[in-house]
Design an enzyme around this catalytic site. Structure first.
Site, PDB file in Angstrom:
ATOM      1  N   TYR A 114     -13.196   6.198  20.267  1.00  0.00           N
ATOM      2  CA  TYR A 114     -13.894   5.522  19.172  1.00  0.00           C
ATOM      3  C   TYR A 114     -15.285   6.136  19.054  1.00  0.00           C
ATOM      4  O   TYR A 114     -15.505   7.264  19.507  1.00  0.00           O
ATOM      5  CB  TYR A 114     -13.905   4.007  19.500  1.00  0.00           C
ATOM      6  CG  TYR A 114     -14.240   3.111  18.365  1.00  0.00           C
ATOM      7  CD1 TYR A 114     -13.568   3.210  17.148  1.00  0.00           C
ATOM      8  CD2 TYR A 114     -15.234   2.147  18.497  1.00  0.00           C
ATOM      9  CE1 TYR A 114     -13.906   2.375  16.101  1.00  0.00           C
ATOM     10  CE2 TYR A 114     -15.565   1.307  17.449  1.00  0.00           C
ATOM     11  CZ  TYR A 114     -14.897   1.427  16.252  1.00  0.00           C
ATOM     12  OH  TYR A 114     -15.227   0.602  15.214  1.00  0.00           O
ATOM     13  N   LYS A 169      15.088  -1.165  10.860  1.00  0.00           N
ATOM     14  CA  LYS A 169      15.124   0.292  10.647  1.00  0.00           C
ATOM     15  C   LYS A 169      14.075   0.954  11.541  1.00  0.00           C
ATOM     16  O   LYS A 169      14.314   2.001  12.132  1.00  0.00           O
ATOM     17  CB  LYS A 169      14.844   0.634   9.182  1.00  0.00           C
ATOM     18  CG  LYS A 169      15.857   0.074   8.198  1.00  0.00           C
ATOM     19  CD  LYS A 169      16.951   1.068   7.839  1.00  0.00           C
ATOM     20  CE  LYS A 169      17.997   0.383   6.976  1.00  0.00           C
ATOM     21  NZ  LYS A 169      19.218   1.142   6.799  1.00  0.00           N
TER      22      LYS A 169
HETATM   23  O1  LIG Z   1      20.893  -1.433   6.415  1.00  0.00           O
HETATM   24  C1  LIG Z   1      22.032  -1.026   6.675  1.00  0.00           C
HETATM   25  O2  LIG Z   1      22.709  -1.435   7.640  1.00  0.00           O
HETATM   26  C2  LIG Z   1      22.657   0.050   5.851  1.00  0.00           C
HETATM   27  C3  LIG Z   1      22.121   0.211   4.485  1.00  0.00           C
HETATM   28  O3  LIG Z   1      20.816   0.702   4.465  1.00  0.00           O
HETATM   29  C4  LIG Z   1      22.287  -1.001   3.610  1.00  0.00           C
HETATM   30  O4  LIG Z   1      21.420  -1.219   2.767  1.00  0.00           O
HETATM   31  O5  LIG Z   1      23.293  -1.691   3.744  1.00  0.00           O
HETATM   32 MG   LIG Z   2      19.654  -0.037   2.900  1.00  0.00          MG
END
Ligand SMILES: O=C(O)C[C@H](O)C(=O)O
Ligand SMILES: [Mg+2]
Ligand SMILES: NC(=O)c1ccc[n+]([C@@H]2O[C@H](COP(=O)([O-])OP(=O)(O)OC[C@H]3O[C@@H](n4cnc5c(N)ncnc54)[C@H](O)[C@@H]3O)[C@@H](O)[C@H]2O)c1
Length: 476
Positions: A114, A169
């Protein structure tokens, strides 16, 4: 609380039992009659008159939970104190957190990470902005951006409700490919505003993964961002899905001995995923694709305001077939579902060609449940983790971004996508291939590795890689 059909989650039931009247045999029978499966029993407390126990029970959906609670309520001496769901419990407080790489133990450390030391780094980047790739988290960080407009097959449920998917995700990016991904759910569904916001966010990130943005807006958003940003932009529901679909189909066709070019392929659900899947199949040599949405099959030569559907009108349905899914499915070799739950019926399967391949990829509930379809199909796949052949874009996006970040690719090319599909397919060796193993498990670490290697090789070939893999980072 609603658990989707076939979700196979566990619930914990807290029961207060009057010791003199309640019968544990009766409780177990009631649960099993409702279709639940007791997997653990924990004693919470006991006193002279009552005993309190937590029962962990596997259930398939909310209806089963409701029936269990109803049947137990009828048992003498049994009170259901509360019901909790393990899936909900795993989401308490969200699923990811941020951690520093080093502890700040003293003033010396503080002055480096920092003020004042950090100023030296800022100045270096101000003089040479590309140093951000080496001296900030940009190098390994991806934004997972959604507007909540097409969340799984749940539809337009908004940005807050999209967050659990985007957090998931981010977990997968990290676990599968050591990519730091951050979920960003936007409170706008305006194309221009989304483009403006993502562009403004881009200095922080090495790549943009667009997620669950509905068609046809998603096409323009992605195209414009690809044009206007110098980091890769990838709409996962389009290209991730198409890559994994092609991988699975190439392997499934080896089993049926049919050529892709000779197959009649029905794609149902012509949104982000369906349009990209069809384009990928056409590029790979499929010559007889028929696209079906809610209003029926898209006609060759027709005019459509939806630009995804216009692509189908210009490139598919060579024999001018018309009607609804139940009409055009006749004689089809392959069904690709990226639409919604329960769209495909057993009678439809009976009219398909010999050795039908059915990829019912809608999430969380597929176009047809595997247990209904299996007797009539040669190869079955869904998008879900509770089925052996899981065709899900998670097999693509972690390795895709690992490769893109490692070679600092400027964009994703069609060649990279095809290379990624072949890399995924190649993880299943020919001698291992069978009806329940056409696609590797999402837990197979070789997948992300092979995908990233294939993407890097294709990026170098296409001249879009900006970093030689073997080169150590340079600071000047
Ligand atoms: O999210 C998932 O499991 C897969 C895909 O991106 C979805 O939208 O179904
Ligand atoms: Mg998706
Ligand atoms: N398995 C995977 O990896 C994967 C990846 C992406 C999307 N999906 C699934 O595919 C589905 C679509 O996702 P998307 O991102 O393309 O959404 P989208 O909103 O862009 O498109 C959905 C399309 O399906 C159509 N549709 C819905 N119900 C239909 C029905 N009963 N009959 C015919 N068409 C119907 C809609 O009209 C729309 O054109 C979702 O269920 C999603 O979970 C799965």
């Amino acid at each position: 609380m609603s658990i989707p059909a076939g979700a196979n989650t566990s619930i914990i039931l807290r029961l207060e039992l009057e010791r003199s009247t309640a019968s544990f045999g009766g409780i177990a029978t009631a649960i099993s009659e409702a279709g639940g499966d007791i997997i653990a029993i924990d004693v919470v407390r006991t006193d002279k008159l009552t005993t309190t126990r937590d029962l962990t029970i596997n259930v398939t959906d909310s209806k089963q939970t409701d029936l269990i609670v109803e049947l137990l309520g009828r048992q003498a001496g049994v009170t259901v104190v509360h019901v909790s769901d393990q899936t909900m419990l795993m989401h308490l407080g969200g699923k990811i957190e941020m951690n520093p790489k080093y502890p700040i133990k003293n003033r010396n450390d503080l002055s480096r990470v920092y003020t004042p030391g950090v100023a030296q780094v800022c100045t270096a980047i101000a003089e040479k902005p590309s140093l951000a790739h080496q001296l900030t988290i940009k190098r390994n960080t991806v934004a997972v951006v959604s507007d909540g407009s097409a969340v799984l097959g749940l539809g337009n449920i908004g940005p807050e409700a999209a967050m659990p998917v985007m957090e998931g995700k981010a977990m997968l990016f990290k676990q599968m490919a050591n990519v730091d991904a951050f979920p960003i759910c936007l409170d706008t569904q305006d194309t221009e505003e989304i483009i403006r916001i993502v562009k403004a966010l881009s200095p922080t990130f090495g790549g943009i993964n667009l997620e669950d943005i509905s068609a046809p807006r998603c096409f323009e958003i992605e195209e414009r961002l690809v044009e206007e940003l110098d980091i890769p932009v990838f709409h996962d529901d389009q290209h991730g899905t198409a890559v994994v679909l092609l991988a699975g189909l190439l392997n499934a066709l080896k089993l049926t001995g049919k050529e892709l070019s000779a197959c009649k392929i029905v794609v149902c659900g012509l949104g982000a995923a369906g349009t990209a899947c069809a384009k990928m199949l056409a590029a790979a040599g499929a010559a007889n694709i028929i696209g079906v949405d809610r209003e029926g099959a898209i006609q060759r030569g027709g005019r459509y305001a939806n630009r995804g559907w216009q692509w189908f009108a210009d490139h598919t349905n060579p024999h001018g077939e018309s009607g609804r899914l139940s009409d055009v499915i006749t004689g089809a070799d392959v069904f690709i579902g990226v639409s919604g739950p329960g769209v495909l019926q057993v009678d439809d399967l009976k009219r398909m060609a010999t050795d039908p391949i059915v990829f019912a990829m809608a999430n969380p509930t597929p176009e047809i449940l595997p247990e209904e379809a299996e007797p009539y199909v040669r190869v079955m796949a869904t998008g879900r983790s509770d089925y052996p052949n899981q065709i899900n874009n998670v097999l693509c996006f972690p390795g895709m971004f690992r490769g893109l970040l490692d070679c600092r690719a400027a964009r994703v090319t069609d060649e990279m996508k095809v290379a990624a599909a072949k890399a995924i397919a190649s993880v299943v060796k020919d001698e291992e291939l069978n009806e329940t193993y056409i696609i590797p498990s999402v837990f197979n670490q070789a997948v992300a590795e092979r995908v990233s290697e294939a993407v890097i090789a294709a990026a170098h070939e296409a001249g879009v890689a900006r970093r030689n893999r073997d080169k150590a980072p340079v600071l000047s």
